[in-house]
Scaffold this motif. Structure first.
Motif, PDB file in Angstrom:
ATOM      1  N   GLY A 224     -16.085   2.003   0.696  1.00 26.44           N
ATOM      2  CA  GLY A 224     -15.900   2.021   2.144  1.00 26.44           C
ATOM      3  C   GLY A 224     -15.265   0.761   2.689  1.00 26.44           C
ATOM      4  N   ASP A 225     -15.226  -0.320   1.896  1.00 27.70           N
ATOM      5  CA  ASP A 225     -14.635  -1.577   2.359  1.00 27.70           C
ATOM      6  C   ASP A 225     -13.103  -1.500   2.315  1.00 27.70           C
ATOM      7  OD1 ASP A 225     -17.107  -2.643   2.772  1.00 27.70           O
ATOM      8  OD2 ASP A 225     -17.097  -3.930   0.981  1.00 27.70           O
ATOM      9  N   ILE A 226     -12.487  -2.276   3.201  1.00 28.10           N
ATOM     10  CA  ILE A 226     -11.021  -2.429   3.210  1.00 28.10           C
ATOM     11  C   ILE A 226     -10.698  -3.753   2.522  1.00 28.10           C
ATOM     12  CG2 ILE A 226      -8.948  -2.552   4.625  1.00 28.10           C
ATOM     13  CD1 ILE A 226     -10.374   0.094   4.871  1.00 28.10           C
ATOM     14  N   ILE A 227      -9.860  -3.690   1.483  1.00 29.46           N
ATOM     15  CA  ILE A 227      -9.491  -4.905   0.755  1.00 29.46           C
ATOM     16  C   ILE A 227      -7.974  -4.958   0.580  1.00 29.46           C
ATOM     17  CG2 ILE A 227     -11.675  -4.939  -0.506  1.00 29.46           C
ATOM     18  CD1 ILE A 227     -10.066  -3.966  -2.981  1.00 29.46           C
ATOM     19  N   ARG A 228      -7.491  -6.132   0.136  1.00 35.64           N
ATOM     20  CA  ARG A 228      -6.073  -6.300  -0.166  1.00 35.64           C
ATOM     21  C   ARG A 228      -5.835  -6.048  -1.661  1.00 35.64           C
ATOM     22  NH1 ARG A 228      -4.906 -12.126   0.766  1.00 35.64           N
ATOM     23  NH2 ARG A 228      -6.960 -12.217  -0.206  1.00 35.64           N
ATOM     24  N   VAL A 229      -4.702  -5.406  -1.960  1.00 38.23           N
ATOM     25  CA  VAL A 229      -4.291  -5.221  -3.354  1.00 38.23           C
ATOM     26  C   VAL A 229      -2.822  -5.601  -3.489  1.00 38.23           C
ATOM     27  CG1 VAL A 229      -5.991  -3.401  -3.787  1.00 38.23           C
ATOM     28  CG2 VAL A 229      -3.685  -2.784  -3.003  1.00 38.23           C
ATOM     29  N   ARG A 230      -2.430  -5.947  -4.716  1.00 37.84           N
ATOM     30  CA  ARG A 230      -1.035  -6.316  -4.980  1.00 37.84           C
ATOM     31  C   ARG A 230      -0.429  -5.282  -5.912  1.00 37.84           C
ATOM     32  NH1 ARG A 230      -0.303 -12.235  -6.890  1.00 37.84           N
ATOM     33  NH2 ARG A 230      -1.400 -11.431  -8.737  1.00 37.84           N
ATOM     34  N   LEU A 231       0.663  -4.681  -5.442  1.00 43.33           N
ATOM     35  CA  LEU A 231       1.365  -3.680  -6.243  1.00 43.33           C
ATOM     36  C   LEU A 231       2.195  -4.354  -7.327  1.00 43.33           C
ATOM     37  CD1 LEU A 231       2.564  -1.361  -3.321  1.00 43.33           C
ATOM     38  CD2 LEU A 231       0.518  -1.092  -4.751  1.00 43.33           C
ATOM     39  N   ASN A 232       2.777  -3.552  -8.204  1.00 40.16           N
ATOM     40  CA  ASN A 232       3.579  -4.092  -9.302  1.00 40.16           C
ATOM     41  C   ASN A 232       4.798  -4.859  -8.808  1.00 40.16           C
ATOM     42  OD1 ASN A 232       1.822  -3.002 -11.151  1.00 40.16           O
ATOM     43  ND2 ASN A 232       2.999  -1.102 -11.425  1.00 40.16           N
ATOM     44  N   ASN A 233       5.293  -4.502  -7.620  1.00 44.27           N
ATOM     45  CA  ASN A 233       6.456  -5.200  -7.063  1.00 44.27           C
ATOM     46  C   ASN A 233       6.049  -6.418  -6.238  1.00 44.27           C
ATOM     47  OD1 ASN A 233       5.349  -4.080  -4.793  1.00 44.27           O
ATOM     48  ND2 ASN A 233       7.128  -2.789  -4.275  1.00 44.27           N
ATOM     49  N   LYS A 234       4.798  -6.846  -6.378  1.00 46.00           N
ATOM     50  CA  LYS A 234       4.228  -8.020  -5.721  1.00 46.00           C
ATOM     51  C   LYS A 234       3.915  -7.805  -4.229  1.00 46.00           C
ATOM     52  CE  LYS A 234       4.784 -10.178  -9.586  1.00 46.00           C
ATOM     53  NZ  LYS A 234       3.622 -10.376 -10.495  1.00 46.00           N
ATOM     54  N   GLN A 235       4.153  -6.593  -3.729  1.00 44.94           N
ATOM     55  CA  GLN A 235       3.859  -6.309  -2.325  1.00 44.94           C
ATOM     56  C   GLN A 235       2.353  -6.216  -2.111  1.00 44.94           C
ATOM     57  OE1 GLN A 235       5.377  -2.545  -0.936  1.00 44.94           O
ATOM     58  NE2 GLN A 235       4.663  -2.863   1.177  1.00 44.94           N
ATOM     59  N   LEU A 236       1.867  -6.809  -1.015  1.00 43.43           N
ATOM     60  CA  LEU A 236       0.453  -6.739  -0.662  1.00 43.43           C
ATOM     61  C   LEU A 236       0.234  -5.633   0.360  1.00 43.43           C
ATOM     62  CD1 LEU A 236      -0.545 -10.510  -0.306  1.00 43.43           C
ATOM     63  CD2 LEU A 236      -1.111  -8.951  -2.189  1.00 43.43           C
ATOM     64  N   ILE A 237      -0.751  -4.780   0.115  1.00 46.34           N
ATOM     65  CA  ILE A 237      -1.120  -3.749   1.077  1.00 46.34           C
ATOM     66  C   ILE A 237      -2.648  -3.709   1.197  1.00 46.34           C
ATOM     67  CG2 ILE A 237       0.913  -2.329   0.569  1.00 46.34           C
ATOM     68  CD1 ILE A 237      -0.955  -0.452  -1.014  1.00 46.34           C
ATOM     69  N   ARG A 238      -3.108  -3.050   2.246  1.00 45.20           N
ATOM     70  CA  ARG A 238      -4.558  -2.904   2.470  1.00 45.20           C
ATOM     71  C   ARG A 238      -4.976  -1.493   2.090  1.00 45.20           C
ATOM     72  NH1 ARG A 238      -7.144  -6.086   6.203  1.00 45.20           N
ATOM     73  NH2 ARG A 238      -7.909  -4.285   7.386  1.00 45.20           N
ATOM     74  N   VAL A 239      -6.077  -1.413   1.347  1.00 45.90           N
ATOM     75  CA  VAL A 239      -6.569  -0.105   0.904  1.00 45.90           C
ATOM     76  C   VAL A 239      -8.074  -0.003   1.164  1.00 45.90           C
ATOM     77  CG1 VAL A 239      -4.814   0.104  -0.909  1.00 45.90           C
ATOM     78  CG2 VAL A 239      -7.043  -0.928  -1.457  1.00 45.90           C
ATOM     79  N   LYS A 240      -8.546   1.230   1.174  1.00 46.83           N
ATOM     80  CA  LYS A 240      -9.973   1.509   1.339  1.00 46.83           C
ATOM     81  C   LYS A 240     -10.552   1.960   0.006  1.00 46.83           C
ATOM     82  CE  LYS A 240     -13.204   4.465   3.879  1.00 46.83           C
ATOM     83  NZ  LYS A 240     -13.316   5.558   4.902  1.00 46.83           N
ATOM     84  N   ILE A 241     -11.631   1.307  -0.436  1.00 46.93           N
ATOM     85  CA  ILE A 241     -12.267   1.665  -1.708  1.00 46.93           C
ATOM     86  C   ILE A 241     -13.027   2.978  -1.531  1.00 46.93           C
ATOM     87  CG2 ILE A 241     -13.899   0.948  -3.478  1.00 46.93           C
ATOM     88  CD1 ILE A 241     -13.409  -1.954  -2.576  1.00 46.93           C
ATOM     89  N   VAL A 242     -12.739   3.955  -2.388  1.00 49.42           N
ATOM     90  CA  VAL A 242     -13.398   5.260  -2.291  1.00 49.42           C
ATOM     91  C   VAL A 242     -14.336   5.514  -3.469  1.00 49.42           C
ATOM     92  CG1 VAL A 242     -11.581   6.272  -0.886  1.00 49.42           C
ATOM     93  CG2 VAL A 242     -11.431   6.416  -3.384  1.00 49.42           C
ATOM     94  N   ALA A 243     -14.171   4.763  -4.559  1.00 52.21           N
ATOM     95  CA  ALA A 243     -15.018   4.894  -5.747  1.00 52.21           C
ATOM     96  C   ALA A 243     -14.709   3.707  -6.644  1.00 52.21           C
ATOM     97  CB  ALA A 243     -14.737   6.212  -6.460  1.00 52.21           C
TER      98      ALA A 243
END
Length: 251
Positions: A224-243
């Motif tokens: 349920g938390d929103i965290i930052r992740v880094r994609l393979n192209n180094k782009q940072l996006i925000r995602v919601k943990i579902v499991a």
């Protein structure tokens, strides 16, 4: 006059006093009951009872309201057909002493009357069934229901509602609890399922499409938390943990 005669007179005098005292006490009790009955018939008393009934905790099994303010001070309200009652300060959980503001009609500024009441509430709340260690993840068999005076509970105690039962299962304890300890909201935390550096599968779904990508977690988090992740192209996006290990784009 003999000793026996004096004793009989003394005994008769004593019995008379006992009867008078008994009648006096009985008369006082009847008068008190009459007063209580009269108060219960007033509009302001019914307004207080209705206010209390609307704000009782959801797991209440029984309650009692004691009027602490003398009824004589509310005489000006006897002729008012429509009494408006509200709490002077909205109670977080109605139990114990509180203040009620009474006014004639909806005008709260016109000669309000303040009434202190004591509300005794018996209800159900959640406790743990056994000794549990810190960071223990709660399961259904760790929790049971007890009944008691809700006014004696800690501020963040969890009442035994279906929502609370679902809320606590799967959460971790911040500290150890002994058997029959009251479950409190501030003692619970969601378990961390993602750590910094973990690989996550990001799933984006829409009408007629589904995209799956992998990313590296830049934060820790629980479901349920929103965290930052880094994609393979180094782009940072925000995602919601579902499991554990899985997330979706944050809205």
């Amino acid at each position: 006059m003999g000793v026996a005669t004096l004793n009989r007179h003394s005994l008769l005098h004593t019995c008379t006093l006992v009867v008078l005292v008994f009648l006096s006490v009985g008369s006082s009790r009847v008068h008190a009951d009459d007063t209580t009955s009269t108060v219960a018939q007033t509009n302001w008393y019914r307004a207080i009872m209705q206010l209390v009934a609307r704000h009782l905790p959801p797991t209440t099994t029984s309650h009692h309201v004691e009027l602490l303010t003398p009824a004589e001070t509310l005489q000006p309200l006897l002729s008012c057909p429509n009494i408006h009652a509200r709490f002077s300060r909205e109670p977080q959980r109605l139990a114990g002493r509180t203040m009620v503001t009474l006014s004639c009609g909806d005008s709260l500024r016109d000669n309000p009357r303040f009434v202190q009441i004591d509300v005794s509430v018996i209800g159900n709340y959640l406790v743990v069934t056994r000794d549990l260690a810190a960071k223990h993840t709660l399961a259904r068999n760790d929790i049971t229901i007890e009944q008691g005076d809700l006014g004696r509970l800690p501020r963040y105690a969890l009442l035994a509602t279906p929502q609370a039962m679902q809320q606590v299962i799967g959460q971790q304890l911040r500290r150890a609890l002994s058997q029959h300890s009251i479950l409190q909201e501030n003692l619970l935390t969601k378990p961390q399922v993602v750590n910094f550096g973990d690989e996550l599968v990001i799933e984006a779904r829409g009408k007629g499409f589904q995209i799956t990508r992998t990313a590296e977690a830049m934060d820790t988090g629980a479901i349920g938390d929103i965290i930052r992740v880094r994609l393979n192209n180094k782009q940072l996006i925000r995602v919601k943990i579902v499991a554990p290990g899985r997330a979706e784009p944050a809205q």
